[in-house]
Design an enzyme around this catalytic site. Structure first.
Site, PDB file in Angstrom:
ATOM      1  N   THR A  46       7.686  -2.328  10.981  1.00 57.77           N
ATOM      2  CA  THR A  46       7.519  -0.925  11.352  1.00 57.77           C
ATOM      3  C   THR A  46       6.057  -0.530  11.330  1.00 57.77           C
ATOM      4  O   THR A  46       5.735   0.660  11.321  1.00 57.77           O
ATOM      5  CB  THR A  46       8.314  -0.007  10.396  1.00 57.77           C
ATOM      6  N   SER A  93      -0.610  -9.933   0.094  1.00 61.00           N
ATOM      7  CA  SER A  93      -1.568  -9.586   1.136  1.00 61.00           C
ATOM      8  C   SER A  93      -2.889 -10.218   0.737  1.00 61.00           C
ATOM      9  O   SER A  93      -3.062 -10.661  -0.408  1.00 61.00           O
ATOM     10  CB  SER A  93      -1.717  -8.062   1.310  1.00 61.00           C
ATOM     11  N   ARG A  94      -3.810 -10.264   1.654  1.00 66.03           N
ATOM     12  CA  ARG A  94      -5.086 -10.917   1.381  1.00 66.03           C
ATOM     13  C   ARG A  94      -5.847 -10.250   0.248  1.00 66.03           C
ATOM     14  O   ARG A  94      -6.611 -10.883  -0.463  1.00 66.03           O
ATOM     15  CB  ARG A  94      -5.938 -10.920   2.649  1.00 66.03           C
ATOM     16  N   ARG A 101       2.726  -2.355  13.175  1.00 67.25           N
ATOM     17  CA  ARG A 101       2.213  -2.471  14.532  1.00 67.25           C
ATOM     18  C   ARG A 101       2.624  -3.827  15.089  1.00 67.25           C
ATOM     19  O   ARG A 101       2.547  -4.853  14.394  1.00 67.25           O
ATOM     20  CB  ARG A 101       0.682  -2.332  14.579  1.00 67.25           C
ATOM     21  N   HIS A 122       9.655   2.762  18.434  1.00 61.20           N
ATOM     22  CA  HIS A 122       8.579   3.312  17.601  1.00 61.20           C
ATOM     23  C   HIS A 122       8.972   4.682  17.046  1.00 61.20           C
ATOM     24  O   HIS A 122       8.322   5.696  17.290  1.00 61.20           O
ATOM     25  CB  HIS A 122       7.263   3.404  18.371  1.00 61.20           C
ATOM     26  N   GLY A 173       0.813  -1.208   0.000  1.00 62.15           N
ATOM     27  CA  GLY A 173       0.000   0.000   0.000  1.00 62.15           C
ATOM     28  C   GLY A 173       0.843   1.252   0.000  1.00 62.15           C
ATOM     29  O   GLY A 173       1.902   1.320  -0.623  1.00 62.15           O
ATOM     30  N   GLU A 199       3.515  -0.786  24.410  1.00 59.10           N
ATOM     31  CA  GLU A 199       4.398   0.377  24.283  1.00 59.10           C
ATOM     32  C   GLU A 199       4.008   1.428  25.308  1.00 59.10           C
ATOM     33  O   GLU A 199       2.821   1.648  25.517  1.00 59.10           O
ATOM     34  CB  GLU A 199       4.301   0.957  22.864  1.00 59.10           C
ATOM     35  N   ILE A 232       2.774   2.613   2.157  1.00 56.69           N
ATOM     36  CA  ILE A 232       4.149   2.464   2.634  1.00 56.69           C
ATOM     37  C   ILE A 232       4.846   1.332   1.896  1.00 56.69           C
ATOM     38  O   ILE A 232       6.014   1.442   1.515  1.00 56.69           O
ATOM     39  CB  ILE A 232       4.179   2.221   4.155  1.00 56.69           C
TER      40      ILE A 232
END
Length: 324
Positions: free
Chosen positions: A240, A181-182, A242, A290, A160, A271, A162
């Site tokens: 990078t 990806s799905r 989640r 993060h 996507g 976090e 990123i």
């Protein structure tokens, strides 16, 4: 017009929020008092105790959670500004029920900071940069042997906003880039020179696997034990996005067993990372706290928009409101 009298800026770990935007428009222009919190407030009770007096909050992305039970215990709160265009840690529907306006900001839409951070981690893991830096400072000299990226396969999970620029950098390094990806559109992947592959092939054939998915009910635990078992002993995983997208227990097991080559992680299930977290002693890892979106340029845009959000709310015309 709604008044804004007491504003809190949360999780300003680096002490830069007040220098990143014209906050005098809030203090002088609106006559509001600003309090900045430089540490993480902690759990729900701590959050409520610290923030009960404030009628406006500026929160940094997903560092502090605002579920319904917290929002219901902040009777003075009228405006909640989150940096970024969305924040999964805020129950926006509950905020609206409580009469709280929730607004976002720009600052992350082009994703450049996270793309660059992804490659910082990939290179650091593959070339053992932190380990060699530490050894040199301790009086030693080179000991590890890195790997070329040219000619190797980069596997991108999520092509996507990123994932695509991450793939483009891989291509610039001379890597063979594959994606899965799905909901991947194979034609969309091929249009940018990326090979669409099955999930099984991506994990089994990639030398570097990098995760670029949004955290959702469907993506939580997406990368699991079976995927990690397919990776080769030299392959590395970089996340990078989640932390909960990857089964952290399974990844720790793979690293400790040496069944994968390493991991570069910028995100974690909890976090800030607890002091006793097993990640702090995990082998063959490069860990960062993060930092994906943490740049001066990103902060300047985010906090400038936050100032604008507060001004607009005080004028009775909120901007960038988040929908439930």
């Amino acid at each position: 017009m709604p008044e804004v009298r007491k504003v809190a800026i949360l999780d300003d770990y680096q002490h830069v929020a007040r220098q990143s935007a014209p906050w005098e428009r809030v203090t002088d222009g609106l006559g509001a008092e600003i309090t900045t919190f430089h540490h993480h407030l902690g759990g729900p009770d701590d959050v409520v105790a610290a923030l009960e007096p404030f009628d406006a909050l500026v929160v940094m992305r997903e560092r502090t959670a605002f579920p319904a039970e917290v929002l219901e215990m902040l009777p003075n709160l009228r405006l909640l500004v989150t940096t970024g265009p969305a924040n999964a840690a805020i129950d926006v529907a509950a905020a609206h029920r409580a009469g709280i306006t929730v607004c976002g900001t720009g600052g992350v839409l082009d994703n450049a900071a996270t793309v660059e951070m992804t490659w910082a981690l990939i290179l650091a893991v593959v070339r053992h940069v932190p380990e060699e830096d530490r050894r040199l400072r301790e009086g030693g000299w080179q000991q590890t042997v890195g790997a070329d990226l040219k000619g190797r396969r980069l596997g991108v999970v999520g092509l996507g906003g990123i994932g695509k620029p991450v793939a483009a950098v891989g291509q610039a390094f001379g890597m063979d880039v594959a994606a899965w990806s799905r909901h991947l559109d194979p034609d969309d992947a091929r249009a940018v020179g990326v090979t669409p592959v099955s999930r099984e092939e991506l994990f089994a054939t990639s030398d570097v696997v990098t995760i670029h998915m949004k955290l959702s009910r469907g993506s939580r635990g997406l990368v699991g034990r079976e995927d990690l078992a397919r990776m080769t002993a030299h392959a590395v995983l970089v996340n990078t996005s989640r932390g909960p997208i990857v089964d952290e227990d399974a990844l720790l097991e793979a690293l400790r067993a040496g069944s994968i080559g390493g991991a570069g992680l910028d995100v974690y299930g909890t976090e800030p990372l607890p002091a006793d977290s097993p990640w702090r002693s995990a082998p063959r890892t490069v860990l960062t706290p993060h930092l994906g979106y943490v740049t001066s340029e990103t902060f300047a845009e985010m906090y400038a928009d936050a100032v604008e959000d507060i001004e607009a709310f005080a004028a009775g015309s909120p901007v960038r409101e988040l929908a439930s």
